[in-house]
Design a protein around this motif. Structure first.
Motif, PDB file in Angstrom:
ATOM      1  N   LEU A  56       0.820  -1.205   0.000  1.00 51.48           N
ATOM      2  CA  LEU A  56       0.000   0.000   0.000  1.00 51.48           C
ATOM      3  C   LEU A  56       0.860   1.263   0.000  1.00 51.48           C
ATOM      4  N   GLU A  79      -2.283   5.216  -2.448  1.00 53.90           N
ATOM      5  CA  GLU A  79      -3.378   5.676  -1.595  1.00 53.90           C
ATOM      6  C   GLU A  79      -3.738   7.125  -1.898  1.00 53.90           C
ATOM      7  N   LEU A 113      -7.937  -5.687   2.001  1.00 55.67           N
ATOM      8  CA  LEU A 113      -6.648  -5.009   2.110  1.00 55.67           C
ATOM      9  C   LEU A 113      -5.741  -5.732   3.098  1.00 55.67           C
ATOM     10  N   VAL A 165      -1.696  -6.481   3.849  1.00 51.90           N
ATOM     11  CA  VAL A 165      -1.129  -5.211   4.274  1.00 51.90           C
ATOM     12  C   VAL A 165      -1.102  -5.206   5.799  1.00 51.90           C
ATOM     13  N   LEU A 176      -1.140  -0.084   7.135  1.00 54.84           N
ATOM     14  CA  LEU A 176      -2.409   0.411   6.610  1.00 54.84           C
ATOM     15  C   LEU A 176      -2.794   1.728   7.279  1.00 54.84           C
TER      16      LEU A 176
END
Length: 291
Positions: free
Chosen positions: A23, A28, A120, A125, A130
């Motif tokens: 991620l 993001e 996710l 992750v 995260l």
């Protein structure tokens, strides 16, 4: 019979797996930029100074009826920096807290609401990664929004009223060359004082699947704190209210800048923020994710 898939707090790591590469911040940031709420918020924030300019153009320049020391609104049309100060004054009590609460309170809860949070984590992750990524991106967009508001207000105000000398709310003037670095101080303080709103919204976002609940909780703190701050009978207790120092940046618009109240405001905001963020990371690390 249906089975609810739960993501346990501890996921086993595969050989060669590096959690810090999952991620990426860029990914993001692009995901959040493409969201309609981000684009709408940025557009509304950029539009606000133009609406204020229109209001002054229709209603005329404000004046001080009692002839005393000029208030912030009465100096709004004196120069671009004066208009910037009034714009921040008009937006810091509600608009900016709502925007920052929206960015930070929506970020994790929205994933849960879309039932994508567990996917996710199953990618996998790491939970800390995260939260870190989402927090950095949310705070980044919060900073971008404050800077956008200030930049549009300064540019529009300068185009309409010029740069020149800056009229101080308490009386007197300041050269335009000196106000430049003070504008940076004001913007930095406004953002720093609102960090606690974002931190609270982020924590609430990790404990609820309803984004509106997280955003509403963070905004509610601002509203309640403002109401309590108006109760003078509370005395020194008001010094610890989150919004008590929200206008301390006005000390940067004095002939000699005063730092004491701004230092107290930033310190209080950072202290609350650290507590809320610690609760967010600690609680999410032990949470059973079912959505």
């Amino acid at each position: 019979m249906t089975t609810t898939h739960r993501i346990s707090p501890v996921e086993p790591a595969a050989p060669g797996y590096r959690g810090r590469t999952t991620l990426p911040l860029r990914v993001e940031a692009v995901r959040q930029l493409r969201r309609r709420r981000t684009l709408v918020v940025l557009a509304l924030v950029a539009l606000l100074p133009l609406l204020l300019l229109l209001a002054f153009a229709v209603g005329g320049s404000p004046s001080d009826p009692d002839g005393g020391s000029p208030a912030l609104v009465t100096t709004a049309t004196a120069s671009g920096p004066n208009f910037l100060a009034f714009t921040l004054f008009a937006s810091i009590s509600f608009l900016l807290p709502v925007v920052i609460a929206l960015y930070c309170g929506d970020t994790v809860a929205a994933e849960a609401g879309w039932s994508s949070l567990r996917y996710l984590l199953a990618s996998p992750v790491p939970r800390a990664r995260l939260l870190f990524t989402k927090l950095v991106v949310a705070l980044g967009y919060s900073a971008l929004t404050v800077l956008l508001l200030a930049a549009v207000a300064l540019a529009a105000g300068t185009a309409a009223y010029g740069w020149g000398g800056v009229r101080l709310p308490g009386g007197g003037t300041m050269p335009g060359s000196e106000i430049a670095w003070r504008v940076l101080v004001i913007i930095g303080y406004v953002y720093g004082s609102l960090l606690l709103v974002g931190a609270l919204g982020f924590w609430l976002s990790t404990v609820t699947d309803a984004p509106l609940g997280a955003v509403g909780g963070a905004v509610g703190l601002t509203v309640v704190s403002t109401m309590l701050d108006a109760v003078t009978a509370l005395g020194g207790v008001r010094d610890f209210l989150p919004t008590h120092w929200q206008y301390a940046w006005l000390d940067a618009l004095r002939p000699e800048i005063a730092w004491s109240q701004m230092a107290q405001g930033v310190s209080l905001s950072l202290a609350y923020s650290m507590v809320f963020l610690a609760l967010a990371f600690r609680g999410f690390a032990r949470k059973d994710v079912v959505s």
